[in-house]
Design an enzyme around this catalytic site. Structure first.
Site, PDB file in Angstrom:
ATOM      1  N   HIS A  96     -40.212   0.054  41.068  1.00  0.00           N
ATOM      2  CA  HIS A  96     -41.107   0.849  41.445  1.00  0.00           C
ATOM      3  C   HIS A  96     -42.457   1.240  40.901  1.00  0.00           C
ATOM      4  O   HIS A  96     -43.600   1.159  41.571  1.00  0.00           O
ATOM      5  CB  HIS A  96     -40.713   2.370  41.766  1.00  0.00           C
ATOM      6  CG  HIS A  96     -39.501   2.352  42.812  1.00  0.00           C
ATOM      7  ND1 HIS A  96     -39.384   3.222  44.061  1.00  0.00           N
ATOM      8  CD2 HIS A  96     -38.141   1.883  42.818  1.00  0.00           C
ATOM      9  CE1 HIS A  96     -38.236   2.935  44.653  1.00  0.00           C
ATOM     10  NE2 HIS A  96     -37.419   2.296  43.966  1.00  0.00           N
ATOM     11  N   ASP A 140     -45.208   7.182  45.152  1.00  0.00           N
ATOM     12  CA  ASP A 140     -43.977   6.826  45.833  1.00  0.00           C
ATOM     13  C   ASP A 140     -43.192   7.744  46.628  1.00  0.00           C
ATOM     14  O   ASP A 140     -43.161   8.751  46.191  1.00  0.00           O
ATOM     15  CB  ASP A 140     -43.081   6.298  44.552  1.00  0.00           C
ATOM     16  CG  ASP A 140     -41.827   5.375  44.855  1.00  0.00           C
ATOM     17  OD1 ASP A 140     -40.960   5.820  45.527  1.00  0.00           O
ATOM     18  OD2 ASP A 140     -41.785   4.279  44.292  1.00  0.00           O
TER      19      ASP A 140
END
Length: 176
Positions: free
Chosen positions: A21, A127
């Site tokens: 991520h 995110d």
């Protein structure tokens, strides 16, 4: 398109603290930096230490500012800095504990802002697993972009999940 010092946008990036991520958000941050954005990239303390260990003390000086906040997860019992946190504990901690330190960081960034060096925060890029950032954006009236760093196969799976389920192809049978 680039921006004058007075109008330079300041994006604060907050990836989910695992490499799959962090890397895609880091690449997006680099692209926005090249387009004139001031970037602050927020790591957890654990990942900040890993980055320093793997890339050296000067690793954080390349493109933009790096900040870190506590992730709220107790250190691993084996004292292995390289060990990954237990994902369920990390997710619980993110949901329950990261909003206050993140708001403190944003406040500190805004209070130390100077037009020619560090502009005030103008947007968040987060995110989608870092849901506390949505509350922070609402509280501070900041625009937020939610980023989902999924692979193409994960995207296709998500788009066709219902069809696969309806056809009985998932869950897989006979696999233990």
């Amino acid at each position: 398109m680039s921006f004058s010092a007075e109008r330079k946008p300041h994006a604060v990036f907050s990836p989910f603290p695992i490499q799959g991520h962090i890397n895609p958000l880091f690449k997006l941050a680099k692209l926005l930096h090249l387009r004139g954005f001031h970037i602050t990239f927020v790591h957890t303390e654990h990942n900040h230490k890993l980055l320093l260990k793997s890339r050296g003390l000067n690793a954080l000086e390349d493109f933009f500012c790096f900040e870190s906040i506590l992730d709220g997860v107790p250190p691993n019992n084996d004292d292995n800095l390289d060990a990954t946190h237990h994902v369920v504990s990390l997710c619980e901690s993110i949901r329950e504990k990261l909003l206050p330190p993140f708001l403190d960081l944003l406040s500190r960034l805004n209070h130390s802002a100077t037009a020619w060096l560090v502009p005030p925060v103008t947007c968040l890029v987060s995110d989608c697993a870092m849901t506390f950032t949505i509350e922070a954006a609402e509280e501070l009236s900041l625009p937020i972009l939610l980023f989902h760093p999924a692979s193409a196969s994960t995207l296709l799976y998500g788009l066709h999940f219902r069809t696969l389920l309806d056809k009985g192809l998932i869950p897989l049978k006979g696999i233990h």
